[in-house]
Enzyme design. Structure first.
Site, PDB file in Angstrom:
ATOM      1  N   GLY A  57       0.816  -1.204   0.000  1.00  0.00           N
ATOM      2  CA  GLY A  57       0.000   0.000   0.000  1.00  0.00           C
ATOM      3  C   GLY A  57       0.856   1.262   0.000  1.00  0.00           C
ATOM      4  O   GLY A  57       0.549   2.248  -0.679  1.00  0.00           O
ATOM      5  N   GLN A  83      -7.888   0.440   3.818  1.00  0.00           N
ATOM      6  CA  GLN A  83      -8.796  -0.128   4.821  1.00  0.00           C
ATOM      7  C   GLN A  83     -10.206  -0.357   4.267  1.00  0.00           C
ATOM      8  O   GLN A  83     -10.988  -1.097   4.866  1.00  0.00           O
ATOM      9  CB  GLN A  83      -8.888   0.787   6.042  1.00  0.00           C
ATOM     10  CG  GLN A  83      -7.591   0.922   6.823  1.00  0.00           C
ATOM     11  CD  GLN A  83      -7.184  -0.361   7.533  1.00  0.00           C
ATOM     12  OE1 GLN A  83      -7.976  -1.296   7.667  1.00  0.00           O
ATOM     13  NE2 GLN A  83      -5.946  -0.412   7.985  1.00  0.00           N
ATOM     14  N   HIS A 116      -2.488  -7.418   2.378  1.00  0.00           N
ATOM     15  CA  HIS A 116      -2.537  -8.042   3.704  1.00  0.00           C
ATOM     16  C   HIS A 116      -3.677  -7.546   4.576  1.00  0.00           C
ATOM     17  O   HIS A 116      -3.875  -8.040   5.680  1.00  0.00           O
ATOM     18  CB  HIS A 116      -1.189  -7.915   4.424  1.00  0.00           C
ATOM     19  CG  HIS A 116      -0.827  -6.550   4.895  1.00  0.00           C
ATOM     20  ND1 HIS A 116      -0.952  -6.171   6.203  1.00  0.00           N
ATOM     21  CD2 HIS A 116      -0.327  -5.480   4.251  1.00  0.00           C
ATOM     22  CE1 HIS A 116      -0.533  -4.922   6.340  1.00  0.00           C
ATOM     23  NE2 HIS A 116      -0.150  -4.480   5.166  1.00  0.00           N
ATOM     24  N   CYS A 161       2.841   5.027  23.813  1.00  0.00           N
ATOM     25  CA  CYS A 161       3.822   4.024  24.174  1.00  0.00           C
ATOM     26  C   CYS A 161       3.831   2.828  23.247  1.00  0.00           C
ATOM     27  O   CYS A 161       4.802   2.112  23.172  1.00  0.00           O
ATOM     28  CB  CYS A 161       3.578   3.552  25.594  1.00  0.00           C
ATOM     29  SG  CYS A 161       4.178   4.741  26.768  1.00  0.00           S
TER      30      CYS A 161
HETATM   31  C1  LIG Z   1      -4.728   3.503   5.565  1.00  0.00           C
HETATM   32  C2  LIG Z   1      -3.455   2.763   5.285  1.00  0.00           C
HETATM   33  N1  LIG Z   1      -2.654   3.149   4.281  1.00  0.00           N
HETATM   34  C3  LIG Z   1      -1.509   2.509   3.988  1.00  0.00           C
HETATM   35  C4  LIG Z   1      -1.088   1.415   4.716  1.00  0.00           C
HETATM   36  C5  LIG Z   1       0.212   0.776   4.366  1.00  0.00           C
HETATM   37  O1  LIG Z   1       0.072  -0.416   3.654  1.00  0.00           O
HETATM   38  P1  LIG Z   1       1.291  -1.399   3.499  1.00  0.00           P
HETATM   39  O2  LIG Z   1       1.586  -1.946   4.844  1.00  0.00           O
HETATM   40  O3  LIG Z   1       0.862  -2.445   2.534  1.00  0.00           O
HETATM   41  O4  LIG Z   1       2.443  -0.599   2.955  1.00  0.00           O
HETATM   42  C6  LIG Z   1      -1.888   0.973   5.775  1.00  0.00           C
HETATM   43  C7  LIG Z   1      -1.482  -0.199   6.583  1.00  0.00           C
HETATM   44  O5  LIG Z   1      -1.115  -0.115   7.720  1.00  0.00           O
HETATM   45  C8  LIG Z   1      -3.087   1.665   6.068  1.00  0.00           C
HETATM   46  O6  LIG Z   1      -3.878   1.288   7.094  1.00  0.00           O
END
Ligand SMILES: Cc1ncc(COP(=O)(O)O)c(C=O)c1O
Lengths: 302, 402
Positions: free
Chosen positions: B72, B179, B201, B325
């Site tokens: 992503g 998401q 994922h 934290c």
């Molecule tokens: C809204 C959002 N954008 C981008 C990402 C990043 O995706 P990736 O872990 O595949 O790089 C995430 C994942 O944590 C996400 O929740």
């Protein structure tokens, strides 16, 4: 998830002396709201002997904040106020068999609560001047406020100098960008500060001379030993500045055994110091090696 | 005690059918899809199938609008950097304060490089002000990048309407839908969204595979140049096994969207109601009536999130928190701060994110587990008295802050 020691877990899951303390006559409230930790330390002090008869705490905070508070109450019970004041944040961390570098501030908070409680008992005002920044160097647990202060006070302009003064950046090198940003920020302030006598600006900091790229060709045994020695030599001045030192005892395949001396030895940061140096060695040698205390020489490794 | 996984916004378990479909691509189907022999050809066909399956999930008009990436984050970076390079006469990026770091950290860097970044704020429910958005759009806006659903609270943004406004200003529109994909029905061909990021994922495919949807005709500059893979828009030999896995996951997700919005939503609501009925001084954050069906983010006042997670973990329950934290930074979640949630509540925010594999029995176990944990931590909190929060917690406990 954090790599907490068993002792930290134990004190978190079963905190000692949690809750209000009846008859408390010394109370210290400290905290760091941004970081999300706040601690009230309560002591019952015998006025005649100034001995701490009982101690308790209330904590708003994470696992290590609660464990540090619990440890602190155990450590000071039975001590006189003056004895208690000798307890350092390092002592609290040691009592818990260490804290992750990101969590050392929890032990600092414990130490501050103690000072605040004693000041409260003695009718003194307690003022804490120390500010805390974001953790920049994770190998040696150095935060942005400390780096900025040292850069400013000493007019530092390169990452290398920062490593020499604070150790920050002397390990895995992944925080060099963050250090460069701090240098640039301070340099910018310096440039705009209205200094009458000179208009000359310091050049923007340049990245520390690019570390020699990891050798791709295989080193001969002799070259490899030399490389290990050179790398350790280059780190020694940093340790010596903290009244410590390092000595290579034996190189056995992937295991390099060293003696950490002086202030480094037995200090809480021993493990993280070894880790930092190990990361450097791995990079310089282009192979995986393990840095171990000489005390483990001859012991079978699991 | 079987563990309960309620952290599906962080990552999801691979669907067993996904794993099964992938396995041959590590062994006999090892060919390079670019090769001119049958080893490669079969793999090429499998990738084509996966592309069509993602196309169907997104409702894209053409399968060539689907570009496989490594994650992503790569899709996000590709979209924004492309819009800036393809339209050098435009130098402004409009985004929001509650984006994922994959967008925010990139924008911070671009700002240092001289680009103008406008970050739209949110109200206390996490909603955007569309008038402020209209006012920010201008002739120099290169790209608007707004997440479809927020990863912490599940709050949805009106991206379809925002894309239309962006086009009216001549700007490109990108949405980080990492998401949202698989949880909301989508029909991109009927929207004006130019680019969309998704990540495998989060929908029961493996980690390390993503997609950038690129509407045909959108001006584009590749992020990675090299070979002709993905029609030259993303060079680098394809991650064939993961692409095949994502294809299967996309097909399963398309079928499960109804389940997400019925069963999963019902379980989420049950969890929320069950907890709030028993725990005082707790509230749901975000735009409650307009959010993802699987996400619940509850702020437990006067206690800290990491401590909650550690105690939950001891009971085999996995969730996550907006506390400082847990991230290793010193600040609580930027999303909670943007909504103006006070520090004493922001540090105690706990996110439960369900999936189609979550069961009713699991939810009931969590509902039973939470109240004693909250009570245990409040008992040792300096902001909490015998009867509840101290009347004026701020005054009776006013520590010296360092
Ligand atoms: C809204 C959002 N954008 C981008 C990402 C990043 O995706 P990736 O872990 O595949 O790089 C995430 C994942 O944590 C996400 O929740």
């Amino acid at each position: 998830m954090w790599d907490y020691s068993d002792k930290v877990r134990e004190h978190f899951f079963n905190p000692r002396n949690a809750g209000l303390l009846d008859g408390a006559n010394a109370v210290g409230d400290v905290g760091s709201i941004k970081c999300g930790d706040a601690l009230r330390l309560m002591l019952k002090v015998d006025p005649a002997s100034e001995r701490i008869l009982d101690a308790s705490f209330q904590t708003f905070g994470c696992g290590s904040a609660i464990a540090s508070s619990s440890a602190l109450t155990e450590m000071v019970k039975g001590k006189t106020l003056d004895e208690a004041l000798t307890v350092s944040n390092q002592d609290i961390a040691d009592f818990l068999d260490g804290l992750p570098p990101e969590k050392m501030h929890c032990s600092v908070m414990g130490r501050e609560a103690l000072q605040a409680a004693v000041a409260n008992y003695r009718g003194e005002a307690w003022q804490d001047a120390h500010a805390e920044g974001a953790l920049v160097c994770k190998c040696f647990a150095v935060d942005s406020v400390l780096i900025e202060d040292v850069v400013r006070a000493n007019g530092l302009t390169t990452v290398e100098q920062v490593s020499n003064y604070t150790k920050a950046g002397g390990g895995c090198a992944s925080c060099h960008e963050g250090i460069e940003e701090i240098l640039a920020k301070v340099a910018a302030e310096r440039c705009t500060a209205p200094t009458a006598e000179t208009k000359r600006c310091e050049p923007a900091p340049v990245a520390a001379s690019a570390a020699s790229p990891a050798p791709t060709a295989r080193l001969t045994n002799f070259q490899r030993m030399r490389k290990i020695e050179e790398t350790v030599e280059s780190i020694r001045p940093m340790l010596q500045r903290d009244h410590g030192d390092i000595e290579i005892v034996e190189v056995d395949g992937k295991n390099i055994y060293v003696n950490l001396k002086g202030a480094c030895q037995g200090c809480m940061l021993e493990a993280s110091t070894l880790n930092g140096i190990q990361t450097r060695l791995v990079e310089e040698l282009g192979e995986f090696v393990r840095l171990l205390p000489a005390s483990m020489l001859g012991r079978a490794l699991s | 005690m079987t563990p309960i996984y309620l952290d599906n916004n962080a990552t999801t378990a691979c669907d067993p059918a996904v794993v099964a479909a992938m396995l041959p691509y590590f062994t006999e189907q090892f060919g390079n899809p670019s090769s001119m022999h049958s080893f490669g050809n079969k793999v090429g066909l499998a990738i084509k199938g996966a592309r069509e399956s993602v196309q169907a999930l997104l409702g894209a008009e053409h399968d060539s609008e689907i570009i496989f990436t490594s994650c992503g984050t790569e899709s996000d970076s590709t979209a924004i950097l492309s819009a800036l390079r393809a339209q050098p006469e435009r130098n402004q990026i409009i985004t929001t304060v509650v984006e994922h770091p994959a967008i925010l950290a990139l924008c911070e860097q671009l700002e240092k490089d001289g680009y103008v970044v406008t970050r739209l704020g949110v109200d206390k429910r996490g909603r955007l002000d569309l008038d402020a958005y209209r006012a920010a759009l201008g002739p120099r806006t290169a790209i608007v990048s707004v997440m479809w659903a927020n990863n912490e609270t599940g709050t949805l943004f009106p991206v379809e309407a925002m894309a239309e406004l962006a086009h009216a200003a001549g700007a490109q529109f990108h949405t980080d839908a990492v998401q949202a994909v698989g949880k909301l029905p989508m029909d991109l061909k009927r929207t004006q969204i130019d680019m969309l990021s998704l990540s495998g994922h989060k929908l029961h495919a493996p980690k390390g595979i993503g997609v950038l949807y690129l509407r045909r005709g959108t001006r584009f500059r590749p992020f990675l140049r090299g070979g002709h893979q993905e029609r030259g828009r993303r060079a680098g030999t394809e991650n064939t096994a993961s692409i095949v896995g994502l294809g299967v996951a996309a097909a399963l997700a398309k079928n499960a969207i109804a389940t997400e919005n019925s069963t999963v939503r019902r379980l989420r609501d049950r969890l929320e109601a069950g907890i709030l009925a028993q725990v005082s001084n707790a509230f749901v954050t975000g735009d409650i009536s307009n959010r993802l069906p699987n996400t619940s983010n509850i702020a437990f006042e006067f206690i800290e999130g990491e401590a909650i997670l550690l105690l939950l973990n001891k009971l085999g329950i996995a969730a996550s928190s907006g506390s400082a934290c847990t991230s290793g930074s010193l600040e609580p979640s930027h999303v909670m701060r943007a909504m103006g949630i006070p520090y004493t509540a922001a540090h105690g925010t706990t996110r439960f994110s369900l999936s189609r594999f979550t069961t009713e029995a699991e939810i009931d176990r969590v509902i039973a587990a939470i109240p004693p944990i909250i009570a245990q931590l409040r008992k040792i909190s300096p902001y909490w008295g015998e009867q509840g929060p101290l009347a004026n917690a701020d005054e009776s406990f006013a520590p010296q802050y360092s």
